[in-house]
Scaffold this active site. Sequence first.
Site, mmCIF file in Angstrom:
data_model
loop_
_atom_site.group_PDB
_atom_site.id
_atom_site.type_symbol
_atom_site.label_atom_id
_atom_site.label_comp_id
_atom_site.label_asym_id
_atom_site.label_seq_id
_atom_site.Cartn_x
_atom_site.Cartn_y
_atom_site.Cartn_z
ATOM 1 N N GLY A 253 -61.091 21.694 -37.681
ATOM 2 C CA GLY A 253 -62.313 22.297 -38.206
ATOM 3 C C GLY A 253 -62.481 23.767 -37.880
ATOM 4 O O GLY A 253 -61.533 24.461 -37.478
ATOM 5 N N GLU A 295 -60.424 17.455 -40.240
ATOM 6 C CA GLU A 295 -60.413 16.734 -38.955
ATOM 7 C C GLU A 295 -60.942 17.627 -37.849
ATOM 8 O O GLU A 295 -60.176 18.086 -37.004
ATOM 9 C CB GLU A 295 -58.985 16.390 -38.549
ATOM 10 C CG GLU A 295 -58.154 15.769 -39.587
ATOM 11 C CD GLU A 295 -56.704 15.623 -39.172
ATOM 12 O OE1 GLU A 295 -56.196 14.534 -39.385
ATOM 13 O OE2 GLU A 295 -56.090 16.587 -38.670
ATOM 14 N N GLY A 297 -62.438 18.792 -34.360
ATOM 15 C CA GLY A 297 -62.560 18.278 -32.993
ATOM 16 C C GLY A 297 -63.497 19.179 -32.211
ATOM 17 O O GLY A 297 -64.601 18.809 -31.830
ATOM 18 N N ARG A 298 -63.038 20.422 -32.038
ATOM 19 C CA ARG A 298 -63.782 21.400 -31.247
ATOM 20 C C ARG A 298 -65.223 21.560 -31.731
ATOM 21 O O ARG A 298 -66.168 21.537 -30.952
ATOM 22 C CB ARG A 298 -63.058 22.749 -31.356
ATOM 23 C CG ARG A 298 -63.517 23.800 -30.377
ATOM 24 C CD ARG A 298 -62.850 25.132 -30.706
ATOM 25 N NE ARG A 298 -61.411 25.087 -30.705
ATOM 26 C CZ ARG A 298 -60.650 25.260 -29.633
ATOM 27 N NH1 ARG A 298 -61.191 25.497 -28.474
ATOM 28 N NH2 ARG A 298 -59.327 25.204 -29.729
ATOM 29 N N CYS A 366 -55.693 24.478 -4.814
ATOM 30 C CA CYS A 366 -54.859 25.371 -4.012
ATOM 31 C C CYS A 366 -53.933 26.133 -4.939
ATOM 32 O O CYS A 366 -52.738 25.828 -5.038
ATOM 33 C CB CYS A 366 -54.072 24.569 -2.997
ATOM 34 S SG CYS A 366 -55.157 23.976 -1.722
ATOM 35 N N TYR A 396 -61.929 19.747 -25.324
ATOM 36 C CA TYR A 396 -60.709 20.101 -24.594
ATOM 37 C C TYR A 396 -60.967 20.421 -23.127
ATOM 38 O O TYR A 396 -60.280 21.251 -22.535
ATOM 39 C CB TYR A 396 -59.973 21.263 -25.296
ATOM 40 C CG TYR A 396 -59.654 20.967 -26.748
ATOM 41 C CD1 TYR A 396 -58.737 19.972 -27.086
ATOM 42 C CD2 TYR A 396 -60.284 21.652 -27.780
ATOM 43 C CE1 TYR A 396 -58.453 19.682 -28.415
ATOM 44 C CE2 TYR A 396 -60.011 21.366 -29.110
ATOM 45 C CZ TYR A 396 -59.097 20.381 -29.418
ATOM 46 O OH TYR A 396 -58.820 20.085 -30.728
HETATM 47 N N1 LLP Z 1 -55.951 18.062 -36.518
HETATM 48 C C1 LLP Z 1 -54.781 18.326 -35.916
HETATM 49 C C2 LLP Z 1 -53.559 17.828 -36.507
HETATM 50 C C3 LLP Z 1 -54.750 19.073 -34.719
HETATM 51 O O1 LLP Z 1 -53.591 19.327 -34.150
HETATM 52 C C4 LLP Z 1 -55.953 19.534 -34.155
HETATM 53 C C5 LLP Z 1 -55.960 20.299 -32.914
HETATM 54 C C6 LLP Z 1 -57.162 19.217 -34.811
HETATM 55 C C7 LLP Z 1 -57.117 18.488 -35.992
HETATM 56 C C8 LLP Z 1 -58.496 19.650 -34.280
HETATM 57 O O2 LLP Z 1 -58.657 21.013 -34.325
HETATM 58 P P1 LLP Z 1 -60.093 21.644 -33.948
HETATM 59 O O3 LLP Z 1 -61.105 21.186 -34.949
HETATM 60 O O4 LLP Z 1 -60.418 21.139 -32.590
HETATM 61 O O5 LLP Z 1 -59.853 23.095 -33.966
HETATM 62 N N2 LLP Z 1 -56.167 22.451 -26.209
HETATM 63 C C9 LLP Z 1 -56.480 23.538 -27.094
HETATM 64 C C10 LLP Z 1 -56.705 23.064 -28.505
HETATM 65 C C11 LLP Z 1 -55.501 22.362 -29.085
HETATM 66 C C12 LLP Z 1 -55.761 21.927 -30.507
HETATM 67 C C13 LLP Z 1 -54.703 21.010 -30.962
HETATM 68 N N3 LLP Z 1 -54.893 20.466 -32.245
HETATM 69 C C14 LLP Z 1 -57.733 24.264 -26.585
HETATM 70 O O6 LLP Z 1 -58.269 23.856 -25.542
HETATM 71 O O7 LLP Z 1 -58.147 25.260 -27.154
#
Ligand code: LLP
Length: 437
Positions: A253, A295, A297-298, A366, A396
């Site tokens: 997203g 999709e 997430g964030r 540490c 995350y």
């Molecule tokens: N779909 C796929 C295939 C993905 O790989 C991801 C995120 C999403 C959807 C969701 O994306 P969003 O809506 O959250 O931007 N650990 C990193 C973020 C890694 C994202 C990996 N894939 C962080 O803390 O910034």
Amino acid sequence: MEERTFICDNISVNEDGHLCFAGRDVLTLAAEYKTPLYLFDEKKIRENMRRYKNAFAKYYPGTARISYASKACAFKQMYRIAAEEGIGIDTVSCGEIYTAASAGFPLENAFFHGNAKTDEDIAYACGAGTGYFVADNTEELIALEAEAERLGITQKILLRITPGIDPHTYEAVSTGKVDSKFGNAIETGAAEEIVRLALSMQHIALCGYHCHVGSQVFGEDVFERAAEKMLDFAADIREKTGYVPEILNLGGGIGVRYVSSDPEVDFDGIIQRLCSRIVTCCEKSGLPLPEFIMEPGRSIAADAGMTLYTLSSVKKIEGFRNYAAVDGGMTDNPRYALYGSSYTVYAAGRMNEKTEEKFTVAGRCCESGDIIQKDVPLPSGIARGDILAVCTTGAYNYSMASNYNRIGRPAVVFVNEGGSYIAVKRETLADLAALDC
Ligand code: LLP
């Protein structure tokens, strides 16, 4: 007092000068549940899910749905909320699928991602009735076909395509470029090859295409360019094979604001332009409008979360740096250590005091790199026992938490109109040693 603005509308200050989250005094929550503590605003999660649903309903003339990328924050209560809101989920491991199933999430609405699925993963996800695999590579497809045949089922899939787009976000979350570890590049011909392979399989039903160009994307035209590339590809494949995709899944997203200098997001504008680009591309090529999926997430979880810490020590190294050390750190939020991510931090009990000094908020591990945020303006009188609040930690953070230094993961507490409740218990010392033989 002058009107204060916060990065999210679920943050405020009460008459005692205390920070409030979702209308609750966070000092009261910290006293009740102890720290470090992950807080979640249930209403905000639901609002964030509905915001996508409503925008799709408004701007997309065909069928559209969202699938919550549960890697952003995965525990049972998140899956229950997704189920109640009637949205799909994106999963990337058997652990996520198992957790979702344990929460009663209907797995026919789940997508299973991943670039390195093992035979065990494939067997588990197929057997559990996962709606769609997002197949990443040839080896996976071959293994999946064999498993589906063994089970006597037809497994629905999308194919992960790499459109060759640079989303201009940070490298660790940039996935749509040709040299990505994910998917099959259009440019190299790999994408066409894997479509042909999928179409030749007896126990695989190819339902469409998936791409994900990156995370923390602020729009401009990144999503639109991805959609156009994907639909050009779809038109080319129809020309060559006759295959027409039912689904176009454009992945993650829209980005979120962590600090006030991050751009304001024109959410509806981005979705509106994206939807009309899909319509235009389909009209141009004569493709029927696909079912459109995103999709996020964030943007579902991030601003629905906040982390509370108790300050352990304040160290002022004259002429160098001030440190404010807290009872958590990179174990509950590794994002500064990993990506140098920005966060807004407050001294929750001193919201009406001036913030005339800068402090580096350090964790308890540490390791010198265990920093939550550098150079945060905070009141100079902060002292041991104060509560520090880090905003926008819903995505995350919990999902990337670790037990480094054998530190237990914090509890997750949800706040809603009725009060507050524990969604995930704090890890105890016994939990930490529970698997040791
Ligand atoms: N779909 C796929 C295939 C993905 O790989 C991801 C995120 C999403 C959807 C969701 O994306 P969003 O809506 O959250 O931007 N650990 C990193 C973020 C890694 C994202 C990996 N894939 C962080 O803390 O910034």
